[in-house]
Design a protein around this motif. Structure first.
Motif, PDB file in Angstrom:
ATOM      1  N   VAL A 349       0.823  -1.220   0.000  1.00 23.33           N
ATOM      2  CA  VAL A 349       0.000   0.000   0.000  1.00 23.33           C
ATOM      3  C   VAL A 349       0.854   1.267   0.000  1.00 23.33           C
ATOM      4  N   SER A 350       2.167   1.099   0.208  1.00 20.65           N
ATOM      5  CA  SER A 350       3.059   2.260   0.255  1.00 20.65           C
ATOM      6  C   SER A 350       3.947   2.260  -0.980  1.00 20.65           C
ATOM      7  N   GLU A 351       4.532   3.416  -1.229  1.00 21.32           N
ATOM      8  CA  GLU A 351       5.512   3.521  -2.311  1.00 21.32           C
ATOM      9  C   GLU A 351       6.817   3.795  -1.598  1.00 21.32           C
ATOM     10  N   LYS A 352       7.769   2.837  -1.716  1.00 19.52           N
ATOM     11  CA  LYS A 352       8.866   2.834  -0.739  1.00 19.52           C
ATOM     12  C   LYS A 352       9.773   4.060  -0.772  1.00 19.52           C
ATOM     13  N   ASN A 353       9.859   4.749  -1.894  1.00 21.07           N
ATOM     14  CA  ASN A 353      10.677   5.970  -1.929  1.00 21.07           C
ATOM     15  C   ASN A 353      10.008   7.143  -1.219  1.00 21.07           C
ATOM     16  N   SER A 401       7.363  12.448   3.289  1.00 23.78           N
ATOM     17  CA  SER A 401       6.700  11.262   2.744  1.00 23.78           C
ATOM     18  C   SER A 401       5.262  11.546   2.336  1.00 23.78           C
ATOM     19  N   GLU A 402       4.663  10.532   1.723  1.00 27.61           N
ATOM     20  CA  GLU A 402       3.229  10.556   1.413  1.00 27.61           C
ATOM     21  C   GLU A 402       2.548   9.541   2.316  1.00 27.61           C
ATOM     22  N   LEU A 403       1.230   9.654   2.447  1.00 29.77           N
ATOM     23  CA  LEU A 403       0.513   8.737   3.340  1.00 29.77           C
ATOM     24  C   LEU A 403       0.433   7.318   2.763  1.00 29.77           C
ATOM     25  N   GLY A 404       0.399   7.165   1.476  1.00 30.53           N
ATOM     26  CA  GLY A 404       0.315   5.836   0.856  1.00 30.53           C
ATOM     27  C   GLY A 404       0.469   5.990  -0.636  1.00 30.53           C
ATOM     28  N   ARG A 405       0.189   4.931  -1.388  1.00 31.45           N
ATOM     29  CA  ARG A 405       0.292   5.013  -2.849  1.00 31.45           C
ATOM     30  C   ARG A 405      -0.722   6.015  -3.391  1.00 31.45           C
ATOM     31  N   VAL A 406      -0.411   6.562  -4.574  1.00 34.06           N
ATOM     32  CA  VAL A 406      -1.188   7.680  -5.126  1.00 34.06           C
ATOM     33  C   VAL A 406      -2.699   7.440  -5.094  1.00 34.06           C
ATOM     34  N   ASP A 407      -3.148   6.276  -5.564  1.00 33.19           N
ATOM     35  CA  ASP A 407      -4.592   6.052  -5.643  1.00 33.19           C
ATOM     36  C   ASP A 407      -5.129   5.167  -4.514  1.00 33.19           C
ATOM     37  N   ASN A 408      -4.356   5.023  -3.435  1.00 34.81           N
ATOM     38  CA  ASN A 408      -4.818   4.194  -2.312  1.00 34.81           C
ATOM     39  C   ASN A 408      -5.754   4.945  -1.361  1.00 34.81           C
ATOM     40  N   GLY A 409      -5.568   4.983  -0.128  1.00 34.85           N
ATOM     41  CA  GLY A 409      -6.557   5.566   0.782  1.00 34.85           C
ATOM     42  C   GLY A 409      -6.414   7.032   1.026  1.00 34.85           C
ATOM     43  N   GLY A 410      -5.675   7.427   2.012  1.00 34.60           N
ATOM     44  CA  GLY A 410      -5.519   8.834   2.339  1.00 34.60           C
ATOM     45  C   GLY A 410      -6.241   9.173   3.619  1.00 34.60           C
ATOM     46  N   GLY A 411      -5.962  10.370   4.110  1.00 36.66           N
ATOM     47  CA  GLY A 411      -6.606  10.781   5.352  1.00 36.66           C
ATOM     48  C   GLY A 411      -6.415  12.267   5.534  1.00 36.66           C
ATOM     49  N   GLY A 412      -7.195  12.867   6.415  1.00 37.77           N
ATOM     50  CA  GLY A 412      -7.093  14.308   6.624  1.00 37.77           C
ATOM     51  C   GLY A 412      -6.592  14.633   8.010  1.00 37.77           C
ATOM     52  N   THR A 413      -6.219  15.891   8.208  1.00 33.61           N
ATOM     53  CA  THR A 413      -5.773  16.374   9.517  1.00 33.61           C
ATOM     54  C   THR A 413      -6.410  17.752   9.712  1.00 33.61           C
ATOM     55  N   ILE A 414      -5.962  18.498  10.725  1.00 39.40           N
ATOM     56  CA  ILE A 414      -6.496  19.851  10.907  1.00 39.40           C
ATOM     57  C   ILE A 414      -5.743  20.873  10.056  1.00 39.40           C
ATOM     58  N   ALA A 415      -4.744  20.430   9.277  1.00 42.78           N
ATOM     59  CA  ALA A 415      -3.881  21.365   8.534  1.00 42.78           C
ATOM     60  C   ALA A 415      -4.677  22.343   7.673  1.00 42.78           C
ATOM     61  N   TYR A 416      -5.641  21.818   6.899  1.00 46.25           N
ATOM     62  CA  TYR A 416      -6.347  22.666   5.931  1.00 46.25           C
ATOM     63  C   TYR A 416      -7.150  23.784   6.618  1.00 46.25           C
ATOM     64  N   ILE A 417      -7.583  23.538   7.847  1.00 46.41           N
ATOM     65  CA  ILE A 417      -8.444  24.509   8.524  1.00 46.41           C
ATOM     66  C   ILE A 417      -7.675  25.805   8.788  1.00 46.41           C
TER      67      ILE A 417
END
Ligand code: MN
Ligand code: MN
Length: 459
Positions: A349-353, A401-417
């Motif tokens: 689920v991750s992209e190792k680089n 890093s990224e949270l996972g592979r480009v088209d995999n899951g993802g998640g949010g935080t309070i950053a955007y607020i």
């Protein structure tokens, strides 16, 4: 000579014995914090005690503020905002570290108690993103408050002390689970089946139809002075009752409940305690409701944090119309939230680089969105450069890093607020394995680097 290749280092190989001792000592203090604070209310209570011991006072108790003053505001016992006033005017901007103190769990429904075939149960509604099957057949405890109509508030904490009973949610024996085992993992346990087993002795009250349930009500009445209707105005949270522990023969890691995001909450709190008289005003946010979208008056989407900053502007005597908006546009923030660590068992689920690894330092996410970075605030390169400079000059090990592979899951935080208010924000936290599970795994090395990062940023 300039190093051309960005070699990724293993933290444990970069430190001496002295540092290792500091890391392990800090980890012990953090585990104590985790064990004392399994809900947002318990974390706020504990945080207040720590703040009071470190010369922080409630902002309402101060008429005027000057550089070096230490204040906090407690928002309804569920979130807390902390400030150390800087030398510069606030107009020049704030340095903010923001974490959240709510964690995935099971909440009791408003009418939770029922009896079925000789057992008493409490019905739950889960909070945040959980894999439901992980919450069965483990020891669970009940934490929270019950508020009576006369205003009396009763604090509940059962299942932590060795003399307490614990509770559990049962699952089907494999022998009879053929049908269940054919289901998709997400459907194996349904939300309505997450019922907490709480008793089995019938009351001797012969008049009652449901005598096991009645017996539980008798026990609750004796212990807390409540009747069934009082549960209507309660917030009772079901959390794992096991303690945070060192993990591995080398004790290099920590297994514990609620590390998302109390690991960043604790490290940022410890960071701001060390700030004496900063150039820019230092702010630490410990927010609630992040796991369900930051809504509500204790979540980051509410205006209460803005009011806290406006109050500081009033009390430093510099406020004027529209100044608050300008303060935010000049501010910088680390959104202190955990990062998904690469798990070798599930590395697909991750992209190792572009993955974060446990033990390689603080994890920085320029963006957290997926499928075209959807819904994300994506930090500006200029700001990433500035943060890199801070980390490199402080000799802090970091990974971007990224949270996972480009088209995999993802998640949010309070950053955007905060980013939407004009603040420069980047996500920056500790990599975690088994995130949102009842037992999450972190590296002691990364925890200490997170603490050093937040401290350096706020100073
Ligand atoms: Mn989080
Ligand atoms: Mn989370």
């Amino acid at each position: 000579m300039q190093k051309l290749v960005n070699e990724k280092k293993v933290g444990w190989e970069e430190i001496d014995e002295e540092r290792k001792k500091d890391i392990f000592k800090f980890a012990e203090e953090y585990m104590f914090f985790l064990n004392q604070g399994k809900t947002e209310r318990e974390v706020v209570k504990q945080t207040r005690e720590i703040l009071e011991k470190n010369q922080f006072v409630e902002i309402d108790s101060m008429d005027a503020l000057k550089p070096g003053d230490r204040v906090y505001y407690c928002n309804r016992e569920k979130s807390i905002y902390i400030a150390v006033i800087g030398e510069e005017k606030l107009e020049k901007g704030l340095n903010i570290v923001g974490a959240h103190i709510d964690s995935p769990r099971l909440d009791l429904k408003p009418n939770p108690l029922y009896e079925d075939t000789g057992f008493a149960y409490l019905k739950t509604h889960y909070y945040g993103g959980i894999k439901k099957y992980q919450w069965t057949t483990i020891p669970l405890s009940i934490h929270g408050v019950i508020v009576k109509t006369n205003g009396e508030k009763i604090t509940v904490n059962v299942g932590e002390s060795e003399d307490d009973p614990i509770f559990t949610i049962t699952d089907l024996l494999p022998h009879l689970a053929q049908e269940q085992m054919e289901k998709k993992l997400k459907d194996g346990i349904s939300g309505e089946d997450l019922n907490l087993l709480v008793g089995s002795i019938p009351s001797d009250e012969k008049e009652s139809k449901e005598r096991v349930k009645y017996h539980i009500l008798q026990i609750l009445n004796e212990k807390y002075g409540i009747v069934e209707a009082d549960l209507l105005s309660s917030e009772l949270e079901i959390v794992p009752s096991f303690k945070a522990r060192s993990l591995g023969f080398d004790k290099s890691m920590i297994a514990g409940y609620g590390q998302d995001d109390r690991v960043c909450a604790y490290t940022s709190l410890r960071g701001i305690l060390n700030v004496k008289k900063p150039r820019r005003t230092a702010i630490c946010i410990l927010s609630d409701k992040e796991e369900i979208g930051s809504m509500g008056n204790t979540g980051m989407e509410s205006n209460v944090f803005d009011i806290f900053i406006a109050e500081i502007l009033n009390k430093t005597g510099e406020n004027r119309p529209n100044l608050l908006e300008k303060v935010f546009c000049n501010s910088k923030m680390l959104s202190a939230d955990v990062d998904a660590g690469l798990d070798p068992i599930y590395s697909s689920v991750s992209e190792k680089n572009n993955a974060a690894y446990l033990g390689r330092g603080i994890g920085i996410n320029k963006y957290t969105g997926v499928r075209g970075k959807a819904g994300d605030s994506d930090a500006n390169a200029e700001y990433v450069g500035e943060i890199r400079k801070l980390l490199e000059s402080s000799k802090i090990l970091y990974q971007i890093s990224e949270l996972g592979r480009v088209d995999n899951g993802g998640g949010g935080t309070i950053a955007y607020i905060l980013a939407n208010k004009g603040v420069d924000v980047i996500d920056c936290g500790v990599p975690v394995l088994s995130m949102h599970a009842p037992y999450e795994v972190t590296s002691k090395f990364d925890i200490f680097e997170a603490y050093r990062t937040y401290e350096a940023f706020l100073k």
